[in-house]
Design a protein around this motif. Sequence first.
Motif, PDB file in Angstrom:
ATOM      1  N   LYS A  86       0.821  -1.211   0.000  1.00 34.09           N
ATOM      2  CA  LYS A  86       0.000   0.000   0.000  1.00 34.09           C
ATOM      3  C   LYS A  86       0.859   1.268   0.000  1.00 34.09           C
ATOM      4  O   LYS A  86       0.563   2.229  -0.697  1.00 34.09           O
ATOM      5  N   SER A  92     -12.964   0.328  13.280  1.00 35.83           N
ATOM      6  CA  SER A  92     -13.469   0.194  11.921  1.00 35.83           C
ATOM      7  C   SER A  92     -14.762   0.974  11.735  1.00 35.83           C
ATOM      8  O   SER A  92     -14.946   1.659  10.723  1.00 35.83           O
ATOM      9  N   ALA A 100      -3.930   3.131   6.630  1.00 42.39           N
ATOM     10  CA  ALA A 100      -4.088   1.689   6.402  1.00 42.39           C
ATOM     11  C   ALA A 100      -2.731   1.018   6.219  1.00 42.39           C
ATOM     12  O   ALA A 100      -2.459  -0.028   6.819  1.00 42.39           O
ATOM     13  N   MET A 132      -9.437   3.606  -1.759  1.00 44.98           N
ATOM     14  CA  MET A 132     -10.085   4.382  -0.691  1.00 44.98           C
ATOM     15  C   MET A 132     -11.227   5.224  -1.245  1.00 44.98           C
ATOM     16  O   MET A 132     -12.297   5.310  -0.637  1.00 44.98           O
ATOM     17  N   ASN A 186      -6.223   8.247   4.726  1.00 48.18           N
ATOM     18  CA  ASN A 186      -6.687   6.889   4.992  1.00 48.18           C
ATOM     19  C   ASN A 186      -5.783   5.847   4.344  1.00 48.18           C
ATOM     20  O   ASN A 186      -5.569   4.774   4.903  1.00 48.18           O
ATOM     21  N   SER A 187      -5.236   6.149   3.175  1.00 47.51           N
ATOM     22  CA  SER A 187      -4.288   5.234   2.530  1.00 47.51           C
ATOM     23  C   SER A 187      -3.045   5.068   3.396  1.00 47.51           C
ATOM     24  O   SER A 187      -2.570   3.945   3.619  1.00 47.51           O
ATOM     25  N   THR A 211      -3.694   2.734  -3.790  1.00 48.34           N
ATOM     26  CA  THR A 211      -4.445   2.642  -2.541  1.00 48.34           C
ATOM     27  C   THR A 211      -5.449   3.787  -2.447  1.00 48.34           C
ATOM     28  O   THR A 211      -6.580   3.597  -2.000  1.00 48.34           O
ATOM     29  N   THR A 224      -0.802   1.072   9.540  1.00 53.10           N
ATOM     30  CA  THR A 224      -1.396   0.135  10.498  1.00 53.10           C
ATOM     31  C   THR A 224      -0.993  -1.290  10.162  1.00 53.10           C
ATOM     32  O   THR A 224      -0.574  -2.052  11.042  1.00 53.10           O
ATOM     33  N   GLU A 225      -1.095  -1.648   8.895  1.00 58.24           N
ATOM     34  CA  GLU A 225      -0.725  -3.008   8.501  1.00 58.24           C
ATOM     35  C   GLU A 225       0.750  -3.279   8.751  1.00 58.24           C
ATOM     36  O   GLU A 225       1.108  -4.291   9.355  1.00 58.24           O
ATOM     37  N   THR A 279     -12.762  -3.395   8.396  1.00 54.69           N
ATOM     38  CA  THR A 279     -13.042  -2.349   7.408  1.00 54.69           C
ATOM     39  C   THR A 279     -13.072  -2.940   6.002  1.00 54.69           C
ATOM     40  O   THR A 279     -13.924  -2.572   5.184  1.00 54.69           O
ATOM     41  N   VAL A 310      -8.478  -3.151  10.495  1.00 57.34           N
ATOM     42  CA  VAL A 310      -8.261  -3.111   9.044  1.00 57.34           C
ATOM     43  C   VAL A 310      -9.066  -4.209   8.347  1.00 57.34           C
ATOM     44  O   VAL A 310      -9.709  -3.966   7.318  1.00 57.34           O
TER      45      VAL A 310
END
Length: 169
Positions: free
Chosen positions: A14, A142, A46, A31, A42-43, A27, A49-50, A76, A73
């Motif tokens: 991403k 989420s 995400a 989104m 948000n991209s 990504t 976070t991953e 979502t 994630v």
Amino acid sequence: MVIGSLFVGHGAQKLFGWFGGSGLDGTDRVMAATQMYPVRPNSIAAGLTEAGCGALLVAGIATPAAAAGLIGVMTTAIRTVHGKNGPWNSNSGWEYNAVIIAALTALVDSGPGSPSFDAARGRVRSGPGWALGALIAGMAASTLATQLGRRNAPRSGEADEAVPSDAAA
């Protein structure tokens, strides 16, 4: 370590387009298509976070918090992409995401194991209460993210400047 390592790679797809990923521009398109506005923040969120929560799982640091981030994630992904396709992965459904959520919840229940940094510091947080807490926290995050994304969506006739100009391609 397997789940964490794969999420590090997924986040790198991403963020940087590594491992065959589409990078931030791709990504962003996802989104926008899933009403997760503003798309670039948000991209990035995400991807970070991953990758970040995946790295924490690999190291065995803050396992409940790391699992909660990844549960968020995956939840979502179910809400925005896979839920409408039914359960089966062969139809781009939600079964794979649900299995990951179950595995993350089980990991929190059982704990990160003796080779983890948490175990080395005597800070293992595990058991059913921690697992349920991680599951609830991920699902709540989420819900918040998807509701904010939809609320921030451009109104009809407004341009979305955050999506790359080649988004229609």
